[in-house]
Scaffold this motif. Structure first.
Motif, short mmCIF file in Angstrom:
data_model
loop_
_atom_site.label_atom_id
_atom_site.label_comp_id
_atom_site.label_asym_id
_atom_site.label_seq_id
_atom_site.Cartn_x
_atom_site.Cartn_y
_atom_site.Cartn_z
N ALA A 179 0.08 -1.16 0.19
CA ALA A 179 -0.09 0.33 -0.13
C ALA A 179 0.53 1.76 -0.05
O ALA A 179 0.62 2.14 -0.37
N LEU A 180 2.47 0.49 0.86
CA LEU A 180 2.95 2.48 0.87
C LEU A 180 3.28 2.56 -0.98
O LEU A 180 4.20 3.05 -1.45
N ARG A 181 3.13 2.16 -1.73
CA ARG A 181 4.12 1.76 -3.33
C ARG A 181 5.23 1.27 -3.20
O ARG A 181 5.99 2.47 -4.02
N LEU A 182 5.44 0.26 -3.12
CA LEU A 182 6.97 -0.06 -3.18
C LEU A 182 7.95 -0.97 -4.35
O LEU A 182 6.69 -1.61 -4.73
N ASP A 183 8.43 -0.65 -4.45
CA ASP A 183 9.21 -1.76 -5.33
C ASP A 183 8.98 -2.91 -5.25
O ASP A 183 8.90 -3.33 -4.08
N ASP A 184 8.96 -4.43 -5.95
CA ASP A 184 8.52 -5.50 -5.41
C ASP A 184 10.05 -6.17 -4.78
O ASP A 184 9.67 -6.88 -3.95
N ALA A 185 11.01 -5.23 -5.06
CA ALA A 185 12.60 -5.73 -4.46
C ALA A 185 12.19 -5.57 -3.53
O ALA A 185 12.27 -6.84 -2.34
N ILE A 186 11.56 -3.93 -2.84
CA ILE A 186 11.78 -4.11 -1.38
C ILE A 186 10.33 -4.67 -0.61
O ILE A 186 10.78 -5.23 0.51
N LEU A 187 9.40 -5.57 -1.48
CA LEU A 187 8.32 -6.27 -1.38
C LEU A 187 8.74 -6.94 -0.66
O LEU A 187 8.75 -8.57 0.51
N GLU A 188 9.53 -7.77 -1.45
CA GLU A 188 10.43 -9.61 -1.37
C GLU A 188 11.20 -9.48 -0.48
O GLU A 188 10.66 -10.57 0.92
N ARG A 189 11.76 -9.02 -0.12
CA ARG A 189 12.61 -8.44 1.34
C ARG A 189 12.26 -8.35 2.92
O ARG A 189 11.98 -8.74 3.67
N MET A 190 11.17 -7.80 1.94
CA MET A 190 10.15 -7.40 3.78
C MET A 190 9.09 -8.91 4.08
O MET A 190 9.12 -9.15 5.20
N SER A 191 9.19 -9.67 3.01
CA SER A 191 7.93 -10.92 2.90
C SER A 191 9.03 -11.64 3.92
O SER A 191 8.48 -12.55 4.49
N LYS A 192 9.88 -12.18 3.51
CA LYS A 192 11.42 -12.42 3.72
C LYS A 192 11.15 -12.28 5.80
O LYS A 192 11.39 -13.73 6.23
N LEU A 193 11.52 -11.28 5.77
CA LEU A 193 11.57 -10.88 7.00
C LEU A 193 10.40 -11.01 7.98
O LEU A 193 9.95 -10.59 9.37
N GLY A 194 9.04 -10.72 7.68
CA GLY A 194 7.96 -11.23 8.65
C GLY A 194 7.15 -9.56 8.59
O GLY A 194 6.19 -9.76 9.29
N PHE A 195 7.38 -9.27 7.52
CA PHE A 195 6.99 -7.44 7.78
C PHE A 195 5.26 -7.87 6.96
O PHE A 195 5.08 -7.72 5.74
N TYR A 196 4.26 -8.15 7.48
CA TYR A 196 2.65 -8.28 6.68
C TYR A 196 2.22 -7.44 6.40
O TYR A 196 1.15 -7.55 5.70
N GLN A 197 2.72 -6.26 8.04
CA GLN A 197 1.44 -4.86 7.37
C GLN A 197 2.41 -3.77 7.59
O GLN A 197 3.78 -3.63 8.91
N ILE A 198 1.93 -3.03 7.43
CA ILE A 198 2.37 -1.40 7.32
C ILE A 198 3.20 -1.55 9.28
O ILE A 198 3.52 -0.72 9.77
N GLY A 199 2.05 -1.79 10.53
CA GLY A 199 1.81 -1.35 11.64
C GLY A 199 3.47 -2.02 12.44
O GLY A 199 3.90 -1.76 13.63
N SER A 200 3.95 -3.34 11.78
CA SER A 200 5.29 -4.07 11.96
C SER A 200 6.06 -3.07 12.23
O SER A 200 7.77 -3.68 13.46
N PHE A 201 6.47 -2.61 11.40
CA PHE A 201 7.80 -1.39 10.58
C PHE A 201 7.19 0.20 10.77
O PHE A 201 8.73 0.80 11.46
N ILE A 202 6.71 0.46 11.27
CA ILE A 202 6.36 1.90 11.39
C ILE A 202 6.81 2.70 11.84
O ILE A 202 7.58 3.86 12.15
N ASP A 203 6.30 2.33 13.77
CA ASP A 203 7.68 2.28 14.34
C ASP A 203 9.03 2.14 14.57
O ASP A 203 9.46 2.87 15.68
N MET A 204 9.62 1.47 14.16
CA MET A 204 11.25 0.95 13.85
C MET A 204 12.05 2.74 13.47
O MET A 204 11.64 3.21 12.92
#
Length: 500
Positions: A179-204
């Motif tokens: 939903a943040l209009r990110l590139d596929d490469a970034i989305l793939e890395r997030m999926s591997k790290l278990g970031f499935y919702q924006i709320g899980s990393f928005i305050d990191m």
């Protein structure tokens, strides 16, 4: 006043447009495809095709393995941009600032200070979506403080399409990272790290996110949250040929209306003459105090920027305006204009100095009084088939593409569609002895023919025609024909024109 934005998403932009143009394709599975690296690749899929597991980017051969009866149509690379540009111009009624989002198949509207005209943002969005859905488009829309949040809620939101001011962080938390209009490469890395919702990393910590995913993630987050300003490039529609004249006091009398009309014509004709253009159609609008609109329209037989001539055409119709409480605003528009060539510029001048415009002015006055359908001009066309051998001219200056045919007699008046007649005729190639047309029997005294005219096979197939020029007992002359040869049944005869 805080900025507010609306994002509109056309879920099946190209296929919806195809269904609008081809109603038979509604509720069918079809795709738009084009060649790419030696393979046919799907660029757009209808809603029915997506239900069968067929989507954009899929190889056509694989899609047909899933659905053998899948229909395929050619995809045009520039079609999405063209459609969005047209829709963006339509959306200008909702906001003066509209931008296209070709990559996201949508539009972005800056609605700051606009939505209150509809009562609320919810009513505003409802009006937009209802109109687009009524036209055949499957759309979603959302409003928020930032473009990024409106874009995200529009495509991935499930609760409400209107995000209250300063609540974009809470609205984004439950959405997927895409939903943040990110590139596929970034989305793939997030999926591997278990970031499935924006709320899980928005305050990191930002340093951790930058190290893992780069500055692109932080920029998109900042844009969605309103920390970073995101700019859009609004469309700039072609400026219409329009002049406006607001009135300090209500205008009720015909002389005052004529003064307003002349003032607007002077400005519009001067502008058109400066650009080497002239009017073919003009509309004079008066907005009354009670909100009602009164309008009169004129058309010209040739391109004109002659002030006096155009004013006289409008004068014929001014009596049809009903001022009632009075007009508070006048607008003069020229929706149809054409280029003036060197000769026309001499004939049609703002000063009205041309001395060879009598015919054109006479025709315009006649059509102004009796309507545009009372005067016609025809030119020859390079066709043997009589119905196709002439065409209506668009203007007085249009030149024929070929010469009129003079080697064979042709009627002065040609029926647009031949009409069936009853005849008594010897066979095989003799003209009729008499024929009945509209209840009247015509005894033929003289005849000439036959002249055989074959169908133009590259356009249409059908029977040939054998034409005869005949004269009845009263001296009236007609153009009649027999369709086809005599066979098991008598062929039909038709009347097609009148010589006198």
């Amino acid at each position: 006043m805080a900025n507010r934005y609306v994002s509109i998403w056309f879920r099946h932009l190209i296929t919806d447009r195809w269904v609008i143009r081809h109603a038979a394709q509604k509720d069918t599975a079809f795709v738009m495809a084009c060649p790419e690296r030696g393979r046919m690749v799907i660029k757009a899929a209808s809603a029915e095709a997506e239900k069968q597991g067929i989507g954009t980017g899929m190889v056509l051969a694989d899609a047909r393995a899933v659905l053998p009866e899948l229909q395929v149509f050619e995809h045009r690379a520039d079609l999405a941009e063209k459609l969005l540009n047209g829709l963006a111009e339509w959306a200008l009624r909702y906001s003066p600032i509209v931008a296209t989002d070709v990559a996201g198949s949508g539009l972005i509207l800056d609605i700051t200070g606009c939505a209150h005209l509809w009562g609320s943002e919810r009513a505003y969005l409802k009006d937009i979506t209802n109109r687009l859905r009524g036209s055949g488009y499957n759309v979603r829309a959302a409003a928020a403080d930032t473009i990024g949040t409106a874009w995200a809620i529009c495509r991935y939101g499930r609760i409400t399409p209107v995000i209250e001011p300063q609540t974009q962080k809470q609205a984004l938390a439950a959405l997927v990272p895409a939903a943040l209009r990110l590139d596929d490469a970034i989305l793939e890395r997030m999926s591997k790290l278990g970031f499935y919702q924006i709320g899980s990393f928005i305050d990191m910590p930002r340093s951790v996110l930058r190290r893992r995913f780069g500055q692109a993630l932080l920029s998109r987050m900042d844009q969605a949250l309103g920390v970073m300003q995101e700019h859009i490039v609004p469309i700039v529609p072609i400026e219409p040929y329009q002049e406006r004249l607001p009135c300090l006091e209500p205008i009720r009398t015909a002389p005052a209306i004529e003064i307003a009309l002349r003032t607007l014509l002077e400005a519009l004709c001067a502008r058109l003459a400066g650009e080497g253009k002239g009017i073919r159609k003009a509309v004079f609008k008066g907005f009354r105090m009670d909100g009602a609109l009164q309008a009169i329209e004129i058309g010209t037989s040739s391109t004109s920027s002659n002030l006096e001539h155009l004013f006289k055409l409008f004068q014929l119709k001014i009596a049809g305006l009903r001022p009632d409480l009075g007009f508070e605003l006048f607008i003069l528009e020229a929706p149809v204009t054409e280029e003036l060539d060197a000769v026309q510029k001499t004939l049609w001048s703002v000063s009205g100095s041309g001395d060879m415009t009598e015919i054109a002015e006479l025709l315009d006055r006649l059509t102004g009084r009796g309507g545009m359908d009372i005067v016609h001009r025809y030119l020859p066309e390079q066709h043997y088939w009589p119905e196709r051998s002439i065409k209506a001219a668009a203007s007085l200056i249009e030149q024929p593409s070929c010469a009129w045919r003079t080697d064979r007699p042709r009627p002065v008046s040609l029926l647009s569609t031949p009409e069936l007649i009853q005849v008594a005729a010897p066979i095989p190639d003799y003209p009729p002895m008499l024929f009945r047309y509209k209840g009247t029997v015509h005894h033929i005294k003289k005849a000439d023919g036959p002249e055989r005219i074959e169908q133009e096979w590259w356009i249409q197939e059908g029977l040939h025609r054998d034409y005869y020029c005949v004269e009845d007992q009263d001296g009236a002359r007609f153009w009649i024909f027999r369709a086809g040869h005599y066979g098991e049944h008598n062929p039909d005869w038709f009347i097609h024109g009148f010589f006198s």
